[in-house]
Design a protein around this motif. Sequence first.
Motif, PDB file in Angstrom:
ATOM      1  N   VAL A  50       0.778  -1.142  -0.097  1.00 44.85           N
ATOM      2  CA  VAL A  50       0.034   0.029   0.052  1.00 44.85           C
ATOM      3  C   VAL A  50       0.985   1.228   0.077  1.00 44.85           C
ATOM      4  CG1 VAL A  50      -1.750   1.178   1.189  1.00 44.85           C
ATOM      5  CG2 VAL A  50      -1.719  -1.000   1.434  1.00 44.85           C
ATOM      6  N   ILE A  51       0.465   1.988  -0.921  1.00 39.18           N
ATOM      7  CA  ILE A  51       1.418   3.320  -1.059  1.00 39.18           C
ATOM      8  C   ILE A  51       0.625   4.510  -0.834  1.00 39.18           C
ATOM      9  CG2 ILE A  51       3.200   4.487  -2.446  1.00 39.18           C
ATOM     10  CD1 ILE A  51       3.699   2.060  -3.910  1.00 39.18           C
ATOM     11  N   ASP A  52       0.682   5.592  -0.014  1.00 39.30           N
ATOM     12  CA  ASP A  52       0.077   6.529   0.069  1.00 39.30           C
ATOM     13  C   ASP A  52       1.087   7.846  -0.132  1.00 39.30           C
ATOM     14  OD1 ASP A  52      -2.691   5.777   0.652  1.00 39.30           O
ATOM     15  OD2 ASP A  52      -1.528   5.221   2.657  1.00 39.30           O
ATOM     16  N   LYS A  70       5.625  12.805  -1.610  1.00 39.99           N
ATOM     17  CA  LYS A  70       6.460  11.705  -0.560  1.00 39.99           C
ATOM     18  C   LYS A  70       5.731  10.573  -0.076  1.00 39.99           C
ATOM     19  CE  LYS A  70       8.299  12.174   4.190  1.00 39.99           C
ATOM     20  NZ  LYS A  70       8.424  13.016   5.261  1.00 39.99           N
ATOM     21  N   PRO A  71       6.412   9.273  -0.352  1.00 41.11           N
ATOM     22  CA  PRO A  71       5.544   8.235  -0.314  1.00 41.11           C
ATOM     23  C   PRO A  71       5.599   7.834   1.142  1.00 41.11           C
ATOM     24  CG  PRO A  71       7.879   7.838  -1.085  1.00 41.11           C
ATOM     25  CD  PRO A  71       7.827   9.199  -0.818  1.00 41.11           C
ATOM     26  N   HIS A  72       4.532   7.030   1.537  1.00 40.14           N
ATOM     27  CA  HIS A  72       4.214   6.179   2.825  1.00 40.14           C
ATOM     28  C   HIS A  72       3.879   4.781   2.445  1.00 40.14           C
ATOM     29  CE1 HIS A  72       4.262  10.146   4.689  1.00 40.14           C
ATOM     30  NE2 HIS A  72       3.923  10.742   3.687  1.00 40.14           N
ATOM     31  N   TYR A  73       4.569   3.777   3.089  1.00 44.44           N
ATOM     32  CA  TYR A  73       4.379   2.456   2.662  1.00 44.44           C
ATOM     33  C   TYR A  73       3.881   1.698   3.778  1.00 44.44           C
ATOM     34  CZ  TYR A  73       7.163   3.612  -1.412  1.00 44.44           C
ATOM     35  OH  TYR A  73       7.652   4.063  -2.673  1.00 44.44           O
ATOM     36  N   SER A  74       2.812   1.104   3.375  1.00 51.95           N
ATOM     37  CA  SER A  74       2.317  -0.227   4.585  1.00 51.95           C
ATOM     38  C   SER A  74       1.975  -1.438   3.720  1.00 51.95           C
ATOM     39  CB  SER A  74       1.241   0.542   5.324  1.00 51.95           C
ATOM     40  OG  SER A  74       0.206   0.729   4.227  1.00 51.95           O
ATOM     41  N   VAL A  75       1.630  -2.290   4.392  1.00 56.51           N
ATOM     42  CA  VAL A  75       1.084  -3.802   3.848  1.00 56.51           C
ATOM     43  C   VAL A  75      -0.372  -3.913   4.433  1.00 56.51           C
ATOM     44  CG1 VAL A  75       3.448  -4.770   3.487  1.00 56.51           C
ATOM     45  CG2 VAL A  75       2.230  -5.032   5.702  1.00 56.51           C
ATOM     46  N   ALA A  76      -1.163  -4.520   3.386  1.00 55.28           N
ATOM     47  CA  ALA A  76      -2.666  -5.000   3.752  1.00 55.28           C
ATOM     48  C   ALA A  76      -2.596  -6.484   3.117  1.00 55.28           C
ATOM     49  CB  ALA A  76      -3.407  -4.126   3.000  1.00 55.28           C
ATOM     50  N   ASP A  77      -3.943  -7.081   3.905  1.00 59.05           N
ATOM     51  CA  ASP A  77      -4.224  -8.274   3.546  1.00 59.05           C
ATOM     52  C   ASP A  77      -3.057  -9.337   3.752  1.00 59.05           C
ATOM     53  OD1 ASP A  77      -6.529  -7.254   2.497  1.00 59.05           O
ATOM     54  OD2 ASP A  77      -5.777  -6.765   0.582  1.00 59.05           O
ATOM     55  N   LEU A 282      15.467  10.272   1.700  1.00 57.07           N
ATOM     56  CA  LEU A 282      15.511   9.033   1.092  1.00 57.07           C
ATOM     57  C   LEU A 282      15.782   7.884   1.618  1.00 57.07           C
ATOM     58  CD1 LEU A 282      17.500  10.135  -2.327  1.00 57.07           C
ATOM     59  CD2 LEU A 282      14.944   9.601  -2.191  1.00 57.07           C
ATOM     60  N   ALA A 283      16.128   8.082   3.098  1.00 62.72           N
ATOM     61  CA  ALA A 283      16.361   6.910   3.846  1.00 62.72           C
ATOM     62  C   ALA A 283      15.381   5.683   4.085  1.00 62.72           C
ATOM     63  CB  ALA A 283      16.594   7.411   5.384  1.00 62.72           C
ATOM     64  N   ASP A 284      15.555   4.582   3.998  1.00 67.97           N
ATOM     65  CA  ASP A 284      14.559   3.534   4.110  1.00 67.97           C
ATOM     66  C   ASP A 284      14.817   2.999   5.477  1.00 67.97           C
ATOM     67  OD1 ASP A 284      17.189   1.992   3.684  1.00 67.97           O
ATOM     68  OD2 ASP A 284      16.132   0.795   2.444  1.00 67.97           O
ATOM     69  N   GLY A 285      15.780   3.023   6.076  1.00 67.26           N
ATOM     70  CA  GLY A 285      15.950   2.695   7.558  1.00 67.26           C
ATOM     71  C   GLY A 285      16.207   1.138   7.514  1.00 67.26           C
ATOM     72  N   GLN A 286      16.805   0.661   6.409  1.00 61.60           N
ATOM     73  CA  GLN A 286      16.949  -0.740   6.283  1.00 61.60           C
ATOM     74  C   GLN A 286      18.593  -0.911   5.909  1.00 61.60           C
ATOM     75  OE1 GLN A 286      15.709  -4.102   3.348  1.00 61.60           O
ATOM     76  NE2 GLN A 286      13.915  -3.615   4.775  1.00 61.60           N
ATOM     77  N   PHE A 316      11.906   7.492 -11.274  1.00 60.02           N
ATOM     78  CA  PHE A 316      13.188   7.421 -10.972  1.00 60.02           C
ATOM     79  C   PHE A 316      13.441   7.160  -9.161  1.00 60.02           C
ATOM     80  CE2 PHE A 316      13.254   9.907 -14.848  1.00 60.02           C
ATOM     81  CZ  PHE A 316      14.016   9.068 -15.566  1.00 60.02           C
ATOM     82  N   LEU A 317      14.611   6.878  -8.984  1.00 60.33           N
ATOM     83  CA  LEU A 317      15.158   6.650  -7.557  1.00 60.33           C
ATOM     84  C   LEU A 317      14.722   5.193  -7.119  1.00 60.33           C
ATOM     85  CD1 LEU A 317      14.339  10.141  -5.776  1.00 60.33           C
ATOM     86  CD2 LEU A 317      16.548   9.211  -6.888  1.00 60.33           C
ATOM     87  N   HIS A 318      14.973   4.888  -5.993  1.00 65.11           N
ATOM     88  CA  HIS A 318      14.863   3.104  -5.777  1.00 65.11           C
ATOM     89  C   HIS A 318      13.449   2.969  -5.824  1.00 65.11           C
ATOM     90  CE1 HIS A 318      14.555   5.443  -1.719  1.00 65.11           C
ATOM     91  NE2 HIS A 318      13.681   4.396  -1.393  1.00 65.11           N
ATOM     92  N   ASP A 319      12.624   3.897  -5.459  1.00 65.97           N
ATOM     93  CA  ASP A 319      11.257   3.700  -5.203  1.00 65.97           C
ATOM     94  C   ASP A 319      10.273   4.179  -6.216  1.00 65.97           C
ATOM     95  OD1 ASP A 319      11.257   5.974  -4.287  1.00 65.97           O
ATOM     96  OD2 ASP A 319      10.190   5.798  -2.448  1.00 65.97           O
ATOM     97  N   GLY A 320      11.024   4.812  -7.216  1.00 65.53           N
ATOM     98  CA  GLY A 320      10.021   5.526  -8.393  1.00 65.53           C
ATOM     99  C   GLY A 320       9.238   6.685  -7.982  1.00 65.53           C
ATOM    100  N   ARG A 321       9.555   7.286  -6.650  1.00 71.69           N
ATOM    101  CA  ARG A 321       8.996   8.306  -6.459  1.00 71.69           C
ATOM    102  C   ARG A 321       8.959   9.715  -7.274  1.00 71.69           C
ATOM    103  NH1 ARG A 321      11.584   9.920  -0.605  1.00 71.69           N
ATOM    104  NH2 ARG A 321      11.386   7.595  -0.671  1.00 71.69           N
ATOM    105  N   ALA A 322      10.191   9.691  -7.701  1.00 72.28           N
ATOM    106  CA  ALA A 322      10.455  10.926  -8.617  1.00 72.28           C
ATOM    107  C   ALA A 322       9.972  10.592 -10.119  1.00 72.28           C
ATOM    108  CB  ALA A 322      11.856  11.070  -8.858  1.00 72.28           C
TER     109      ALA A 322
END
Length: 361
Positions: A50-52, A70-77, A282-286, A316-322
């Motif tokens: 899920v991307i918001d 700016k993306p915010h990620y989560s998971v569902a189902d 751009l930090a993913d904390g991982q 572009f970028l690691h998550d395509g946000r750009a």
Amino acid sequence: MFLRLARPPRTEAERRAIADLKAVNFPDPTYGGQLQDLAVPGLAAEGRMVIDYTEETVTLSGGETVSLRKPHYSVADLAYGPLDPETTLSPRIANPMIGMGLIEAIAAEDILARADADDNDGDGISGRAARARDHRSGEIKLGRFGWKAQNASVRDQSSSAFAGDIGISTPDDPRHFGDCTVQQTACLEAATGVQPRLGDTEGPAPVLDLVTFYAKNLAVPKRRDVDDADVLRGKKIFYASGCIACHRPKFVTSRKAENKAQAFQLIWPYSDFLLHDMGEGLADGQAVGDATGREWRTPPLWGIGLTQVVSGHSFFLHDGRARNLTEAILWHGGEAEAARNAFAAANPEDRKALITFLESL
């Protein structure tokens, strides 16, 4: 795009495994190393991403405004219970596969010579070399491939993708059940694709050999408009803005390269292949091996101007946000913040010329 799943080490033994590069991090105990949103018939997909997005406006010199999402990620189902509380989510899109054999043909010493972990030259750029353990020999080598330079060779990158992305075992990564964990009993009880007459893995050695050869030999496209006045103006601005501190323009491949066709070649990848702190934005904390949650390998820029033609999009970028190259530059922070600010402060004509230069690569 998919979500890479990882948790930090919890025990002294796990911390030693990270330090010794016997592990780059630890998977979620239920869902493994990445969220699988597809499954073979008879099994349930693990869940869905899920991307918001929230929009943030940036004002550039000359009054131009750009909206960054700016993306915010989560998971569902989630089909197999909750994620571990310490599991981090890192979105990843696939890196372009062009020129990988040429990258592998660069002498490690030439990449290491650019590393400046303690910023001894005081330029604000402290690129670090990533280390990676070779999947077959166990030898520690220079990491070159992947968003966090977690793989040392095209072969290692390929075998990891076989197992992690599509669940095919190879001699270098013999996980017949792919990314399934002990919690997913139905997956572990399902039939595998191993055919004894062909070997003891689903993708036996000849398959991995051929895929690796193919990946190593995908050519870099020829540059375009190299003599165009705007391209040349943009190149000058790219250099003057400090972009080449990380996006190193050129290398000469080693005379000792395995494939003689790739030996002693002047190449223009526009990358130093080192890890850089790109800032909190751009930090993913991982953490992945030597790379922290704020560090990324400098992605090569060759071929970037044909992204729309080849991939049908301009993300572009690691998550395509750009959504375009301008947004990608404006997301740069950390060690790249000075170059990003130089771009934002340039007059509109110079910014346009720099983008035109990038589109010629």
